[in-house]
Scaffold this motif. Structure first.
Motif, PDB file in Angstrom:
ATOM      1  N   TYR A  20      61.759  26.649 -50.664  1.00 30.09           N
ATOM      2  CA  TYR A  20      60.484  25.625 -50.233  1.00 30.09           C
ATOM      3  C   TYR A  20      59.393  26.112 -50.415  1.00 30.09           C
ATOM      4  CZ  TYR A  20      64.040  22.904 -47.881  1.00 30.09           C
ATOM      5  OH  TYR A  20      65.230  22.030 -47.451  1.00 30.09           O
ATOM      6  N   ARG A  21      59.005  27.613 -50.232  1.00 33.35           N
ATOM      7  CA  ARG A  21      57.824  28.261 -50.508  1.00 33.35           C
ATOM      8  C   ARG A  21      57.395  27.807 -51.861  1.00 33.35           C
ATOM      9  NH1 ARG A  21      58.551  33.609 -48.753  1.00 33.35           N
ATOM     10  NH2 ARG A  21      57.204  33.213 -47.016  1.00 33.35           N
ATOM     11  N   ALA A  22      58.102  27.954 -52.899  1.00 35.28           N
ATOM     12  CA  ALA A  22      57.790  27.725 -54.199  1.00 35.28           C
ATOM     13  C   ALA A  22      57.445  26.255 -54.388  1.00 35.28           C
ATOM     14  CB  ALA A  22      59.210  28.059 -55.082  1.00 35.28           C
ATOM     15  N   ILE A  23      58.316  25.251 -53.882  1.00 29.65           N
ATOM     16  CA  ILE A  23      58.162  23.894 -53.908  1.00 29.65           C
ATOM     17  C   ILE A  23      56.661  23.638 -53.212  1.00 29.65           C
ATOM     18  CG2 ILE A  23      58.686  21.471 -52.980  1.00 29.65           C
ATOM     19  CD1 ILE A  23      61.705  22.414 -53.446  1.00 29.65           C
ATOM     20  N   CYS A  76      48.000  28.470 -46.309  1.00 33.83           N
ATOM     21  CA  CYS A  76      47.919  29.514 -45.475  1.00 33.83           C
ATOM     22  C   CYS A  76      48.544  29.098 -44.185  1.00 33.83           C
ATOM     23  CB  CYS A  76      46.412  29.539 -45.187  1.00 33.83           C
ATOM     24  SG  CYS A  76      45.872  30.976 -43.888  1.00 33.83           S
ATOM     25  N   ASP A  77      48.606  27.687 -43.709  1.00 31.46           N
ATOM     26  CA  ASP A  77      49.629  27.523 -42.451  1.00 31.46           C
ATOM     27  C   ASP A  77      50.881  27.567 -42.850  1.00 31.46           C
ATOM     28  OD1 ASP A  77      46.877  26.508 -41.518  1.00 31.46           O
ATOM     29  OD2 ASP A  77      47.203  24.447 -41.890  1.00 31.46           O
ATOM     30  N   PHE A  78      51.185  27.229 -43.976  1.00 33.27           N
ATOM     31  CA  PHE A  78      52.754  27.377 -44.280  1.00 33.27           C
ATOM     32  C   PHE A  78      53.216  28.543 -44.175  1.00 33.27           C
ATOM     33  CE2 PHE A  78      56.261  27.481 -47.246  1.00 33.27           C
ATOM     34  CZ  PHE A  78      57.116  26.522 -46.648  1.00 33.27           C
ATOM     35  N   GLU A  79      52.427  29.643 -44.896  1.00 32.23           N
ATOM     36  CA  GLU A  79      52.792  31.031 -44.789  1.00 32.23           C
ATOM     37  C   GLU A  79      52.798  31.584 -43.328  1.00 32.23           C
ATOM     38  OE1 GLU A  79      54.354  32.866 -47.202  1.00 32.23           O
ATOM     39  OE2 GLU A  79      54.191  31.110 -48.700  1.00 32.23           O
ATOM     40  N   THR A  80      51.764  31.281 -42.573  1.00 35.09           N
ATOM     41  CA  THR A  80      51.593  31.862 -41.176  1.00 35.09           C
ATOM     42  C   THR A  80      52.778  31.528 -40.615  1.00 35.09           C
ATOM     43  OG1 THR A  80      49.232  31.836 -41.511  1.00 35.09           O
ATOM     44  CG2 THR A  80      50.305  31.669 -39.075  1.00 35.09           C
ATOM     45  N   PRO A  92      64.907  28.144 -39.331  1.00 33.71           N
ATOM     46  CA  PRO A  92      65.993  26.884 -39.717  1.00 33.71           C
ATOM     47  C   PRO A  92      66.501  27.069 -40.801  1.00 33.71           C
ATOM     48  CG  PRO A  92      63.602  26.156 -39.767  1.00 33.71           C
ATOM     49  CD  PRO A  92      63.632  27.442 -39.290  1.00 33.71           C
ATOM     50  N   TRP A  93      66.192  28.000 -41.836  1.00 33.41           N
ATOM     51  CA  TRP A  93      66.657  28.027 -43.077  1.00 33.41           C
ATOM     52  C   TRP A  93      67.237  29.463 -43.601  1.00 33.41           C
ATOM     53  CZ3 TRP A  93      61.192  26.409 -43.729  1.00 33.41           C
ATOM     54  CH2 TRP A  93      60.984  24.941 -43.412  1.00 33.41           C
ATOM     55  N   PHE A 118      55.065  14.966 -51.253  1.00 38.62           N
ATOM     56  CA  PHE A 118      54.327  16.095 -50.765  1.00 38.62           C
ATOM     57  C   PHE A 118      54.010  15.954 -49.387  1.00 38.62           C
ATOM     58  CE2 PHE A 118      50.889  18.617 -49.615  1.00 38.62           C
ATOM     59  CZ  PHE A 118      51.259  20.099 -49.822  1.00 38.62           C
ATOM     60  N   ALA A 119      53.620  14.608 -49.077  1.00 43.23           N
ATOM     61  CA  ALA A 119      53.160  14.344 -47.775  1.00 43.23           C
ATOM     62  C   ALA A 119      54.645  14.313 -46.903  1.00 43.23           C
ATOM     63  CB  ALA A 119      52.696  12.853 -47.596  1.00 43.23           C
ATOM     64  N   ARG A 120      55.560  14.029 -47.199  1.00 46.26           N
ATOM     65  CA  ARG A 120      57.002  13.836 -46.766  1.00 46.26           C
ATOM     66  C   ARG A 120      57.303  15.362 -46.502  1.00 46.26           C
ATOM     67  NH1 ARG A 120      59.793   9.336 -50.098  1.00 46.26           N
ATOM     68  NH2 ARG A 120      58.752   7.534 -49.010  1.00 46.26           N
ATOM     69  N   SER A 121      57.228  16.184 -47.333  1.00 49.04           N
ATOM     70  CA  SER A 121      57.536  17.498 -47.190  1.00 49.04           C
ATOM     71  C   SER A 121      56.443  18.270 -46.153  1.00 49.04           C
ATOM     72  CB  SER A 121      57.421  18.300 -48.554  1.00 49.04           C
ATOM     73  OG  SER A 121      57.985  17.897 -49.584  1.00 49.04           O
ATOM     74  N   CYS A 122      55.520  17.884 -46.020  1.00 48.11           N
ATOM     75  CA  CYS A 122      54.248  18.694 -45.062  1.00 48.11           C
ATOM     76  C   CYS A 122      55.112  17.785 -43.688  1.00 48.11           C
ATOM     77  CB  CYS A 122      53.062  17.886 -45.397  1.00 48.11           C
ATOM     78  SG  CYS A 122      52.359  18.720 -46.701  1.00 48.11           S
ATOM     79  N   ILE A 123      55.234  16.630 -43.539  1.00 48.80           N
ATOM     80  CA  ILE A 123      55.865  16.218 -42.217  1.00 48.80           C
ATOM     81  C   ILE A 123      57.036  17.115 -41.863  1.00 48.80           C
ATOM     82  CG2 ILE A 123      56.878  14.181 -41.412  1.00 48.80           C
ATOM     83  CD1 ILE A 123      55.243  12.384 -43.088  1.00 48.80           C
ATOM     84  N   GLY A 124      58.104  17.123 -42.745  1.00 46.45           N
ATOM     85  CA  GLY A 124      59.329  17.891 -42.406  1.00 46.45           C
ATOM     86  C   GLY A 124      59.059  19.314 -41.896  1.00 46.45           C
ATOM     87  N   PHE A 125      57.949  19.985 -42.861  1.00 47.06           N
ATOM     88  CA  PHE A 125      57.405  21.204 -42.507  1.00 47.06           C
ATOM     89  C   PHE A 125      56.802  21.244 -40.901  1.00 47.06           C
ATOM     90  CE2 PHE A 125      53.727  23.884 -42.123  1.00 47.06           C
ATOM     91  CZ  PHE A 125      54.285  25.208 -41.983  1.00 47.06           C
ATOM     92  N   TRP A 126      56.148  20.219 -40.650  1.00 45.00           N
ATOM     93  CA  TRP A 126      55.338  20.137 -39.131  1.00 45.00           C
ATOM     94  C   TRP A 126      56.137  19.955 -38.003  1.00 45.00           C
ATOM     95  CZ3 TRP A 126      51.519  22.916 -40.061  1.00 45.00           C
ATOM     96  CH2 TRP A 126      50.718  22.838 -41.225  1.00 45.00           C
ATOM     97  N   ARG A 127      57.615  19.259 -38.470  1.00 44.90           N
ATOM     98  CA  ARG A 127      58.145  19.043 -37.497  1.00 44.90           C
ATOM     99  C   ARG A 127      59.020  20.386 -37.246  1.00 44.90           C
ATOM    100  NH1 ARG A 127      60.773  13.432 -39.577  1.00 44.90           N
ATOM    101  NH2 ARG A 127      59.387  12.083 -38.925  1.00 44.90           N
TER     102      ARG A 127
END
Length: 70
Positions: free
Chosen positions: A37-40, A58-62, A28-29, A11-20
């Protein structure tokens, strides 16, 4: 055998990819990958404390909304 990282680590790696990708000016998708990605992201955030999970969701959806509008 392939090593599979524990859920919080993945999950942390997923977050890092998201923040990049937050630096992206356009989405990009494609829509299928966004849905995936939303489901995961939502499922993986359930491993976190509720307040932290809610903030990350909330940050992800924003961010997705910003990219979709771009």
């Amino acid at each position: 055998r392939r090593f599979i990282a524990p859920i919080p680590t993945r999950f942390a790696r997923s977050c890092i990819g998201f923040w990049r990708r937050r630096a992206a000016r356009t989405m990009p998708w494609d829509s299928a990958r966004v849905a995936l990605y939303r489901a995961i992201f939502t499922q993986m955030s359930n491993w976190l404390p509720e307040d932290e999970a809610a903030q990350l969701r909330c940050d992800f959806e924003t961010e997705l909304a910003r990219l979709e509008a771009a």
